[in-house]
Design an enzyme around this catalytic site. Structure first.
Site, short mmCIF file in Angstrom:
data_model
loop_
_atom_site.label_atom_id
_atom_site.label_comp_id
_atom_site.label_asym_id
_atom_site.label_seq_id
_atom_site.Cartn_x
_atom_site.Cartn_y
_atom_site.Cartn_z
N ASN A 7 39.01 37.70 21.35
CA ASN A 7 37.69 37.70 20.32
C ASN A 7 37.38 36.49 20.20
O ASN A 7 37.86 35.54 19.61
CB ASN A 7 38.48 38.35 18.93
CG ASN A 7 37.10 38.28 17.73
OD1 ASN A 7 35.93 37.98 17.99
ND2 ASN A 7 37.36 38.50 16.46
N TRP A 8 36.20 36.22 20.85
CA TRP A 8 35.88 34.67 20.68
C TRP A 8 35.20 34.59 19.59
O TRP A 8 34.55 33.14 19.26
CB TRP A 8 34.74 34.50 21.96
CG TRP A 8 35.74 34.44 23.18
CD1 TRP A 8 36.95 34.15 23.56
CD2 TRP A 8 35.04 33.97 24.61
NE1 TRP A 8 37.42 34.12 24.66
CE2 TRP A 8 36.30 34.03 25.54
CE3 TRP A 8 33.94 34.00 25.28
CZ2 TRP A 8 36.24 33.68 26.70
CZ3 TRP A 8 33.86 33.58 26.59
CH2 TRP A 8 34.84 33.48 27.41
N LYS A 9 34.74 35.19 18.94
CA LYS A 9 33.90 34.95 17.50
C LYS A 9 32.64 34.06 17.86
O LYS A 9 32.13 34.51 18.96
CB LYS A 9 34.78 34.47 16.69
CG LYS A 9 36.11 35.00 16.34
CD LYS A 9 36.82 34.40 15.41
CE LYS A 9 38.36 35.06 15.10
NZ LYS A 9 38.86 35.09 13.83
N HIS A 47 35.84 44.20 11.77
CA HIS A 47 36.66 42.95 11.65
C HIS A 47 36.68 42.32 10.05
O HIS A 47 35.68 42.35 9.75
CB HIS A 47 36.32 41.95 12.82
CG HIS A 47 37.23 40.71 12.75
ND1 HIS A 47 36.96 39.53 12.11
CD2 HIS A 47 38.25 40.40 13.72
CE1 HIS A 47 38.02 38.79 12.39
NE2 HIS A 47 38.66 39.13 13.48
N GLU A 57 36.31 39.59 9.21
CA GLU A 57 35.18 38.38 8.90
C GLU A 57 33.70 39.05 8.64
O GLU A 57 32.86 38.58 7.98
CB GLU A 57 34.95 37.50 9.93
CG GLU A 57 36.22 36.61 10.05
CD GLU A 57 36.77 35.96 11.28
OE1 GLU A 57 36.13 35.92 12.34
OE2 GLU A 57 37.85 35.51 11.63
N GLU A 59 45.13 43.84 11.62
CA GLU A 59 44.89 42.32 11.42
C GLU A 59 45.00 42.03 9.78
O GLU A 59 44.15 42.19 9.06
CB GLU A 59 43.38 42.24 11.86
CG GLU A 59 43.09 42.31 13.34
CD GLU A 59 42.31 41.10 14.05
OE1 GLU A 59 42.72 40.78 15.07
OE2 GLU A 59 41.23 40.91 13.45
N GLY A 119 43.50 33.08 11.79
CA GLY A 119 42.96 32.03 11.67
C GLY A 119 43.77 30.95 10.77
O GLY A 119 43.40 29.84 10.52
N SER A 136 46.65 35.11 14.29
CA SER A 136 47.45 34.16 14.94
C SER A 136 48.47 34.37 15.77
O SER A 136 49.32 33.68 15.81
CB SER A 136 48.00 33.38 13.66
OG SER A 136 47.14 32.69 12.62
N GLY A 173 42.23 35.67 18.53
CA GLY A 173 41.00 34.84 18.31
C GLY A 173 41.15 33.65 18.91
O GLY A 173 40.83 33.25 19.93
#
Ligand code: PGA
Length: 263
Positions: free
Chosen positions: A23-25, A109, A111, A181, A187, A227, A248
């Site tokens: 997941n490159w965000k 997700h 976020e 998650e 992160g 993480s 991520g």
């Protein structure tokens, strides 16, 4: 006497090929995407153990599909809107994703839930649209730190799964992938222990079994995310309840993502 739970576990492992998703965000341009694949592909040449998916920002989908072509790596998006088309400024539909070669999509997700008002209900709408379109959805669930500390992890996971899977039939859901998650691990450098992750995965599978039926739930892959790094990937991936990872930060660098894949 035959140990049935051991047999079930074995069946589960055989049915569920691991899936490792990046997941490159909101990172990387199309050129950086091409650079990533130029470095990454030779590092994982010959790898077959797990399925791999890279989910870049929308603007990079085309470059990613192009660069990964022929490698067996699938390309996914990080979100999708549930309408087919219309006056929805800023949104992207399932058929638009498919037109880029995209086969997977992350939904719900944390976020998105935290910063963009995503709710269990909108997760359900997106999930229905993705399944209807034949995309492979990766639906994220997970508790925040206060919920874990208050002993509410199981309740939160059950509620998120129940609502995400509302009115979805088992037949429709055979492509569904879930991702556990824990929000406190995303992160932050803090990772759930394999035991914590396994407990959560068992809860998610049990809840999915109620909504989708036992057979679909036993074949459904549940990824761990939060993480995941080269140093901890192996201990997580060796758990048979953990069917892969959603990575991520550590997926942005070709070398670190390759060492996770090759754990
Ligand atoms: P992280 O992110 O690996 O950087 O913790 C995981 C995710 O957000 O999917």
């Amino acid at each position: 006497m035959r140990d049935l739970s051991a047999t079930n576990k074995l069946v589960g492992t055989m049915l569920r090929k691991k899936l490792i998703a990046a997941n490159w965000k909101m990172y990387k341009t199309p050129e950086q995407t091409r650079e990533f694949f130029r470095a990454f592909l030779p590092m994982i040449a010959g790898h077959e153990r797990s399925e791999l998916v890279v989910c870049p920002p929308y603007v990079d989908l085309h470059a990613a599909f192009d660069s990964a072509h022929g490698s067996g790596i699938a390309i996914g998006a990080q979100n999708v809107f549930w309408k087919e088309d219309g006056a929805y400024t800023g949104e992207v539909s399932c058929s638009m994703l498919k037109s880029t070669g995209c086969t997977h999509v992350i939904i719900g997700h944390s976020e998105r839930r935290q910063y963009f008002g995503e709710s269990d209900e909108t997760v359900n709408l997106r999930l229905k649209a993705a399944l209807h379109a034949g995309l492979t959805p990766i639906v994220c669930v997970g508790e925040v730190l206060e919920e874990r500390e208050a002993g509410l992890t199981e309740d939160v996971l059950r509620r998120q799964c129940l609502r995400a899977l509302d009115a979805i039939s088992g037949e429709r859901a055979h492509k569904l992938v879930m991702a556990y998650e824990p929000v406190w691990a995303i992160g932050t450098g803090k990772t759930a222990t394999p035991t914590m992750a396994v407990e959560a995965h068992i809860t998610i599978r049990a809840e999915a079994s109620k909504s989708l039926g036992k057979e679909v739930a036993s074949k459904m892959r549940i990824l761990y995310g939060g993480s995941v790094k080269p140093e901890n990937a192996k201990s997580l991936m060796l758990e048979e309840e953990i069917d892969g990872a959603l990575v991520g930060g550590a997926s942005l660098d070709a070398r670190s993502f390759a060492s996770i894949v090759m754990y």
